[in-house]
Write a protein that holds these residues in place. Structure first.
Motif, PDB file in Angstrom:
ATOM      1  N   PHE A  68     157.856  90.779  46.185  1.00 52.73           N
ATOM      2  CA  PHE A  68     156.705  91.539  46.346  1.00 52.73           C
ATOM      3  C   PHE A  68     156.016  91.081  47.827  1.00 52.73           C
ATOM      4  O   PHE A  68     155.420  89.938  47.979  1.00 52.73           O
ATOM      5  CB  PHE A  68     155.781  91.428  45.352  1.00 52.73           C
ATOM      6  CG  PHE A  68     156.235  91.600  43.807  1.00 52.73           C
ATOM      7  CD1 PHE A  68     155.757  90.717  42.760  1.00 52.73           C
ATOM      8  CD2 PHE A  68     157.191  92.475  43.665  1.00 52.73           C
ATOM      9  CE1 PHE A  68     156.620  90.790  41.652  1.00 52.73           C
ATOM     10  CE2 PHE A  68     157.859  92.570  42.366  1.00 52.73           C
ATOM     11  CZ  PHE A  68     157.594  91.588  41.529  1.00 52.73           C
ATOM     12  N   ARG A 108     165.893  91.152  39.137  1.00 49.14           N
ATOM     13  CA  ARG A 108     166.292  92.465  38.586  1.00 49.14           C
ATOM     14  C   ARG A 108     167.907  92.899  38.908  1.00 49.14           C
ATOM     15  O   ARG A 108     168.491  92.201  39.484  1.00 49.14           O
ATOM     16  CB  ARG A 108     165.903  93.670  39.153  1.00 49.14           C
ATOM     17  CG  ARG A 108     164.189  93.587  39.157  1.00 49.14           C
ATOM     18  CD  ARG A 108     163.277  94.916  39.406  1.00 49.14           C
ATOM     19  NE  ARG A 108     162.139  94.664  39.620  1.00 49.14           N
ATOM     20  CZ  ARG A 108     161.431  95.558  40.041  1.00 49.14           C
ATOM     21  NH1 ARG A 108     161.842  96.285  40.868  1.00 49.14           N
ATOM     22  NH2 ARG A 108     159.916  95.281  40.369  1.00 49.14           N
ATOM     23  N   GLN A 168     169.233  95.396  39.906  1.00 51.50           N
ATOM     24  CA  GLN A 168     169.630  96.010  41.155  1.00 51.50           C
ATOM     25  C   GLN A 168     168.617  95.542  42.017  1.00 51.50           C
ATOM     26  O   GLN A 168     167.538  95.341  41.959  1.00 51.50           O
ATOM     27  CB  GLN A 168     169.644  97.487  41.182  1.00 51.50           C
ATOM     28  CG  GLN A 168     170.522  98.086  40.262  1.00 51.50           C
ATOM     29  CD  GLN A 168     172.017  98.212  40.724  1.00 51.50           C
ATOM     30  OE1 GLN A 168     172.173  97.795  41.810  1.00 51.50           O
ATOM     31  NE2 GLN A 168     172.858  98.836  40.073  1.00 51.50           N
ATOM     32  N   PRO A 169     168.948  95.357  43.603  1.00 46.73           N
ATOM     33  CA  PRO A 169     170.386  95.437  44.086  1.00 46.73           C
ATOM     34  C   PRO A 169     171.129  94.335  43.945  1.00 46.73           C
ATOM     35  O   PRO A 169     170.705  93.265  44.540  1.00 46.73           O
ATOM     36  CB  PRO A 169     169.832  95.852  45.484  1.00 46.73           C
ATOM     37  CG  PRO A 169     168.555  95.160  45.953  1.00 46.73           C
ATOM     38  CD  PRO A 169     167.857  95.272  44.615  1.00 46.73           C
ATOM     39  N   LEU A 179     165.625  91.845  47.969  1.00 47.95           N
ATOM     40  CA  LEU A 179     164.881  93.217  48.389  1.00 47.95           C
ATOM     41  C   LEU A 179     163.456  92.827  48.565  1.00 47.95           C
ATOM     42  O   LEU A 179     162.897  92.165  47.594  1.00 47.95           O
ATOM     43  CB  LEU A 179     165.169  94.314  47.278  1.00 47.95           C
ATOM     44  CG  LEU A 179     164.671  95.844  47.646  1.00 47.95           C
ATOM     45  CD1 LEU A 179     165.535  96.208  48.695  1.00 47.95           C
ATOM     46  CD2 LEU A 179     164.449  96.472  46.424  1.00 47.95           C
ATOM     47  N   THR A 232     159.752  94.412  48.572  1.00 48.25           N
ATOM     48  CA  THR A 232     159.098  95.665  48.462  1.00 48.25           C
ATOM     49  C   THR A 232     157.320  95.644  48.703  1.00 48.25           C
ATOM     50  O   THR A 232     156.816  94.529  48.990  1.00 48.25           O
ATOM     51  CB  THR A 232     159.098  96.123  46.976  1.00 48.25           C
ATOM     52  OG1 THR A 232     158.538  95.021  46.239  1.00 48.25           O
ATOM     53  CG2 THR A 232     160.563  96.201  46.376  1.00 48.25           C
ATOM     54  N   THR A 233     156.881  96.839  49.205  1.00 49.22           N
ATOM     55  CA  THR A 233     155.468  96.841  49.488  1.00 49.22           C
ATOM     56  C   THR A 233     154.645  97.549  48.613  1.00 49.22           C
ATOM     57  O   THR A 233     155.387  98.354  47.702  1.00 49.22           O
ATOM     58  CB  THR A 233     155.460  97.417  51.029  1.00 49.22           C
ATOM     59  OG1 THR A 233     155.981  98.882  50.788  1.00 49.22           O
ATOM     60  CG2 THR A 233     156.263  96.845  52.026  1.00 49.22           C
ATOM     61  N   LEU A 234     153.467  97.528  48.753  1.00 43.05           N
ATOM     62  CA  LEU A 234     152.521  97.970  47.777  1.00 43.05           C
ATOM     63  C   LEU A 234     152.820  99.564  47.855  1.00 43.05           C
ATOM     64  O   LEU A 234     152.360 100.358  46.563  1.00 43.05           O
ATOM     65  CB  LEU A 234     151.249  97.823  48.036  1.00 43.05           C
ATOM     66  CG  LEU A 234     150.735  96.163  47.484  1.00 43.05           C
ATOM     67  CD1 LEU A 234     149.344  95.973  48.080  1.00 43.05           C
ATOM     68  CD2 LEU A 234     150.746  96.275  46.086  1.00 43.05           C
ATOM     69  N   TYR A 235     152.890 100.123  48.850  1.00 38.10           N
ATOM     70  CA  TYR A 235     153.125 101.558  48.870  1.00 38.10           C
ATOM     71  C   TYR A 235     154.595 102.177  48.600  1.00 38.10           C
ATOM     72  O   TYR A 235     154.704 103.380  48.725  1.00 38.10           O
ATOM     73  CB  TYR A 235     152.808 102.037  50.035  1.00 38.10           C
ATOM     74  CG  TYR A 235     153.425 101.357  51.720  1.00 38.10           C
ATOM     75  CD1 TYR A 235     152.823 100.315  52.003  1.00 38.10           C
ATOM     76  CD2 TYR A 235     154.622 101.882  51.923  1.00 38.10           C
ATOM     77  CE1 TYR A 235     153.697  99.639  53.324  1.00 38.10           C
ATOM     78  CE2 TYR A 235     155.300 101.132  52.894  1.00 38.10           C
ATOM     79  CZ  TYR A 235     154.921 100.035  53.704  1.00 38.10           C
ATOM     80  OH  TYR A 235     155.388  99.658  54.630  1.00 38.10           O
ATOM     81  N   GLY A 236     155.527 101.375  48.233  1.00 37.06           N
ATOM     82  CA  GLY A 236     156.525 101.823  47.932  1.00 37.06           C
ATOM     83  C   GLY A 236     157.660 101.679  48.442  1.00 37.06           C
ATOM     84  O   GLY A 236     158.966 102.153  48.373  1.00 37.06           O
ATOM     85  N   GLY A 237     157.730 101.173  49.696  1.00 38.58           N
ATOM     86  CA  GLY A 237     158.601 100.980  50.744  1.00 38.58           C
ATOM     87  C   GLY A 237     159.236  99.757  50.388  1.00 38.58           C
ATOM     88  O   GLY A 237     158.979  98.725  49.658  1.00 38.58           O
ATOM     89  N   SER A 238     160.676  99.526  50.963  1.00 39.49           N
ATOM     90  CA  SER A 238     161.355  98.317  50.521  1.00 39.49           C
ATOM     91  C   SER A 238     162.373  98.011  51.835  1.00 39.49           C
ATOM     92  O   SER A 238     162.796  99.195  52.316  1.00 39.49           O
ATOM     93  CB  SER A 238     162.292  98.370  49.301  1.00 39.49           C
ATOM     94  OG  SER A 238     163.245  99.270  49.578  1.00 39.49           O
ATOM     95  N   ARG A 239     162.835  96.704  52.084  1.00 42.47           N
ATOM     96  CA  ARG A 239     163.734  96.608  52.776  1.00 42.47           C
ATOM     97  C   ARG A 239     164.651  95.338  52.321  1.00 42.47           C
ATOM     98  O   ARG A 239     164.179  94.594  51.427  1.00 42.47           O
ATOM     99  CB  ARG A 239     163.086  96.157  54.182  1.00 42.47           C
ATOM    100  CG  ARG A 239     162.517  94.823  54.366  1.00 42.47           C
ATOM    101  CD  ARG A 239     161.944  94.574  55.730  1.00 42.47           C
ATOM    102  NE  ARG A 239     161.549  93.054  55.842  1.00 42.47           N
ATOM    103  CZ  ARG A 239     160.619  92.301  55.396  1.00 42.47           C
ATOM    104  NH1 ARG A 239     159.598  92.894  54.594  1.00 42.47           N
ATOM    105  NH2 ARG A 239     160.592  91.077  55.541  1.00 42.47           N
ATOM    106  N   ILE A 240     165.795  95.412  52.885  1.00 48.22           N
ATOM    107  CA  ILE A 240     166.598  94.292  52.120  1.00 48.22           C
ATOM    108  C   ILE A 240     166.930  93.258  53.460  1.00 48.22           C
ATOM    109  O   ILE A 240     166.483  93.469  54.746  1.00 48.22           O
ATOM    110  CB  ILE A 240     168.058  94.829  52.453  1.00 48.22           C
ATOM    111  CG1 ILE A 240     168.318  96.028  51.329  1.00 48.22           C
ATOM    112  CG2 ILE A 240     169.192  93.657  52.098  1.00 48.22           C
ATOM    113  CD1 ILE A 240     169.646  96.178  50.846  1.00 48.22           C
ATOM    114  N   ASP A 275     168.396  89.893  54.635  1.00 47.18           N
ATOM    115  CA  ASP A 275     169.969  89.293  54.531  1.00 47.18           C
ATOM    116  C   ASP A 275     169.430  87.778  54.800  1.00 47.18           C
ATOM    117  O   ASP A 275     168.685  87.351  55.377  1.00 47.18           O
ATOM    118  CB  ASP A 275     170.840  90.040  55.610  1.00 47.18           C
ATOM    119  CG  ASP A 275     172.089  89.756  55.265  1.00 47.18           C
ATOM    120  OD1 ASP A 275     173.047  90.335  55.890  1.00 47.18           O
ATOM    121  OD2 ASP A 275     172.376  89.142  54.220  1.00 47.18           O
TER     122      ASP A 275
END
Lengths: 375, 92, 357
Positions: free
Chosen positions: C264, C326, C328-329, C334, C336-344, C346
């Motif tokens: 998060f 979790r 996935q993935p 991963l 995640t942001t508070l507004y529902g965006g996410s980025r992988i 590496d």
């Protein structure tokens, strides 16, 4: 961080995303191209695709100056620096880009004097500190970066510096957009315009896109709220059947551009009649070279440059991906012969190239079953 | 081409008007003001920095206007929903 | 790096085992702690030195000596400059090895140190480093038992390289194994990330950047002990994210257990100055080296107790739950942001390079 955090406020982002969903509706599919590599990076960094509705498709444009640099130019630059008395100076972005005989970092491992700089002024500073060596600055970037290179060269001339030169690979954005629009298989509805290039060239240079090509273009900032607001503005235009140039990034972009920056560019540079863009072929009047007045600082005139042309393998479909015709994973080499660690084509080379970004981010997210937004 | 960060000018060198110190949340960096001769910033101004050069002054007013436009988006949306609640459907 | 218990197939003598490392030469990237490093370790060192099927690579090895398990680890320190705000190579050398043992569930009992010194190194500089090591060892509660010195020609060894090897006894009450990680486990971080790597970057003086920042080098053993005491049965895995940053450590875990590490973003502690420097340079704090922090994955039943224990312990007040495990993935980290965006995020490939684009 002021002027950054406000534009990342989660609640406002969610609200703006809602407005986008409302405006986008369900009947129509929208294809918007973000021209600039920095916007591509922002889309992935902030996970914006996750909050956009499915019927808004973001196509990545050719605005990645590292990606579009032909490998031959890297070979040329590195061949100049093969001399033990030459220091090869470049931005971090260039350091892992492969030439035929390896990347600048790999050359450094084999003994070449390669330095990472964070500003063209750093390169000039290196020249002052190393009077017995020659510093060759490998310049890349669009109009955002060119004025800084130009000003640095003006300072070098004023100081009478003898051991500094620029290997100029600066390119210009308008011809690239023109090439995209001229492409027969192009299907785009609108453009998200490059915010930082526009601090230099202003918004006027995009007027032909709206007037002649009837595509809306909104010059956009790089924070999540900037890009989302730009999409709102584009949707409003598209729904109303309009095509105008709008400036979303008003806090930073002057409509008329930065005259002092343009003057510096005109003082030092001239337009090349044509220049090769990796994956797109030769585009006329699309790149800058050092003019006669500053010839002593032009690495291509001070040194013997082999003028190597390296063609990408035919199987690499970079051009089609660059123009938004193909998605990265639709290229036959994607993820197999061509990966970020072993890039074959331009778009895998830089982390903001569409293929690299897709490989690193989208690909694995697509494999996920579902992603529930955080509350 | 695109990585540019807002920074606040905290010092301009007396010997060289083009050399300024900016502050970005406590990180200080020396930058070049040579591209802003037409609109010289002063200490306290915010500028956009790219490769060690100031590209543009940041207009606090425009930034504030943009924020209020964005906030109003949500309010307009809320107003629309209320209107819809009265049976006046919005054509989408 | 180390191997788990394994049996060598009789048919292959270790020196003839096949290797999988195809890079023609060693590059800086191979030492950066990211993908390239892992390729080198897994492709060259592991097959030849650790035998077949070594299992997940950990920070320390557990060696069975007639029924007593001893933890052992080694680390080299090649930092430049050797002195920087918040510490020096000497402290790194002590704390780094103490920490590697701590996150493997062991208390460092003794270190041995090896110096490679550059001819021409002024004695006061060497003495300062040795004093720093003595102090760090005392503060970490570990004795330095023996040492070795070599001198190389001027121009090599960047003034000095230091290697420490540490042995320790198991803390007990905890089993560190990435394969024990389950969906629902919480990911905890002991404090703000990025301090050390950015401090070093600024201390090199190549950038025109100044900041009031110090390396976070310290022994994390007391914090580790606090966590184990409060939540031992629920602790699945720990790691100190040094070179390559938290992203690299969590990617390794994700790969080893086949699950997804979902972080998060708003809960990851990063100091403002580190954030500012990263924004300026186009770097991600998750890829920056740390020398005084650790990650711990805890089962949900024990997560509160673990966090509490950390927050109450000296130096642990900034510890946070930064994510959870979790399905996935799978095999991926991963954010995640508070507004529902996410980025992988590496693993790092080589050293983090500042960018302008």
């Amino acid at each position: 961080m002021r002027f950054v955090d406000e534009f990342r406020e989660p609640e406002l982002i969610s609200k703006t995303a809602e407005e986008i969903r409302r405006l986008a509706g369900t009947n129509r599919h929208y294809r918007m191209m973000e021209v600039c590599g920095g916007h591509t990076h922002a889309i992935y960094r902030f996970g914006l695709k996750d909050i956009l509705p499915e019927n808004i498709e973001l196509i990545h444009g050719p605005g990645c100056p590292v990606c579009v640099l032909p490998m031959g130019r890297i070979d040329d630059g590195l061949s100049i620096a093969n001399d033990p008395d030459v220091i090869f100076a470049a931005f971090g972005d260039m350091m892992r880009v492969p030439g035929t005989l390896g990347s600048p970092l790999e050359h450094r491992a084999r003994g070449m004097d390669v330095r990472i700089v964070y500003s063209p002024s750093d390169a000039l500073k290196l020249a002052r500190l190393n009077p017995n060596k020659h510093v060759m600055f490998f310049a890349i970037g669009f109009e955002t970066t060119a004025p800084s290179t130009a000003l640095t060269m003006m300072r070098a001339k004023a100081e009478g510096i003898q051991n500094f030169s620029v290997f100029c690979n600066h390119v210009t954005i308008i011809p690239a957009i023109r090439a995209i629009l001229d492409s027969p298989d192009m299907r785009l509805d609108a453009f998200i315009g490059p915010g930082h290039v526009s601090t230099v060239i202003g918004c006027r240079p995009y007027e032909w896109i709206a007037q002649n090509e009837h595509k809306p273009i909104v010059v956009s900032g790089f924070e999540p709220l900037d890009m989302l607001q730009s999409i709102v503005m584009l949707l409003r235009q598209l729904r109303a059947g309009e095509a105008k140039v709008e400036n979303q990034y008003k806090r930073v972009v002057p409509w008329e551009g930065n005259r002092a920056a343009l003057k510096a560019m005109a003082e030092v540079f001239q337009l090349r009649p044509y220049f090769e863009w990796r994956g797109m072929g030769f585009i006329s009047q699309s790149a800058l070279s050092v003019n006669e007045k500053y010839a002593e600082f032009d690495a291509e005139r001070r040194f013997q440059v082999p003028g190597i042309r390296v063609t990408d393998p035919k199987a690499a479909q970079c051009g089609e991906v660059l123009k938004g015709v193909l998605k990265p994973h639709q290229c036959k080499l994607f993820g197999k012969e061509c990966t970020p660690e072993h890039p074959i084509g331009a778009l895998m080379v830089s982390s903001e190239g569409s293929c690299a970004a897709y490989h690193n981010y989208e690909h694995r997210k697509a494999a996920m079953v579902s992603l529930s937004p955080m509350a | 081409m695109c990585l540019a960060i807002p920074g606040k000018i905290v010092d301009i060198s007396p010997e060289n008007q083009d050399s300024a110190m900016v502050d970005v949340v406590g990180v200080r960096r020396r930058i070049d003001l040579g591209l802003l001769h037409d609109d010289k910033p002063v200490v306290g101004d915010w500028v956009l920095i790219h490769v060690g050069f100031a590209m543009s002054k940041i207009s606090e007013q425009d930034a504030a206007e943009q924020m209020s436009t964005l906030r109003m988006l949500g309010e307009i949306d809320g107003a629309m929903q209320e209107v819809q609640g009265y049976g006046l459907d919005e054509v989408n | 790096m180390s191997s788990g218990p394994s049996a060598l197939p009789a048919a292959v003598l270790p020196e003839f085992a096949p290797t999988r490392f195809r890079d023609p030469q060693i590059e800086m990237a191979h030492g950066a702690g990211g993908k390239a490093s892992r390729k080198l370790v897994e492709g060259l060192f592991a097959p030849l030195l650790f035998g077949a099927a070594p299992g997940p690579l950990g920070d320390a090895a557990h060696v069975d000596i007639d029924g007593t398990i001893v933890a052992i680890t080694t680390d080299s320190f090649v930092v430049k400059p050797i002195r920087f705000p918040g510490g020096s190579i000497g402290e790194l050398a002590v704390n780094g090895t103490v920490n590697d043992l701590a996150v493997s569930g062991a208390i460092a009992e003794a270190l041995v140190v090896s110096y490679v010194l550059e001819a021409g190194l002024p004695t006061p500089i060497l003495e300062a480093e040795v004093r720093a090591m003595a102090k760090a060892a005392r503060e970490a509660g570990v004795r330095i038992a023996a040492g070795d010195t070599k001198v190389v020609e001027h121009g090599m060894a960047d003034q000095m390289y230091v290697t420490t090897t540490g042995i320790g006894r198991l803390i007990g009450g905890v089993t560190i194994d990435p394969r024990s990680v389950r969906v629902g486990d919480r990911i905890l971080l002991s404090g703000p990330i990025g301090d050390h790597g950015i401090t070093i970057l600024l201390a090199r003086g190549e950038l025109d950047l100044e900041a009031n920042l110090r390396s976070d080098t310290r022994s994390v053993l007391p914090l580790v002990q606090a966590v184990i005491q409060a939540a031992g049965p629920g602790v699945r895995w720990m790691r100190d994210p040094t070179r390559g940053g938290a992203a690299t450590s969590l990617n390794e875990l994700a790969r080893d257990c086949g699950l997804g590490m979902v972080l998060f973003e708003d809960q990851i502690p990063v100091r403002d100055t580190v954030r500012g420097a990263c924004e300026l340079l186009g770097l991600d704090p998750l890829h920056i080296a740390n020398e005084g922090q650790f990650l711990v994955v805890v089962s949900p039943e024990y997560a509160d107790a673990a966090l509490n224990a950390l927050n109450l312990a000296p130096g642990g007040s900034e510890a946070q739950v930064i994510g959870e495990v979790r399905e996935q993935p799978a095999g991926t980290v991963l954010v995640t942001t508070l507004y529902g965006g996410s980025r992988i995020v590496d693993m790092l490939v080589g050293d983090p390079l500042p960018r302008i684009c």
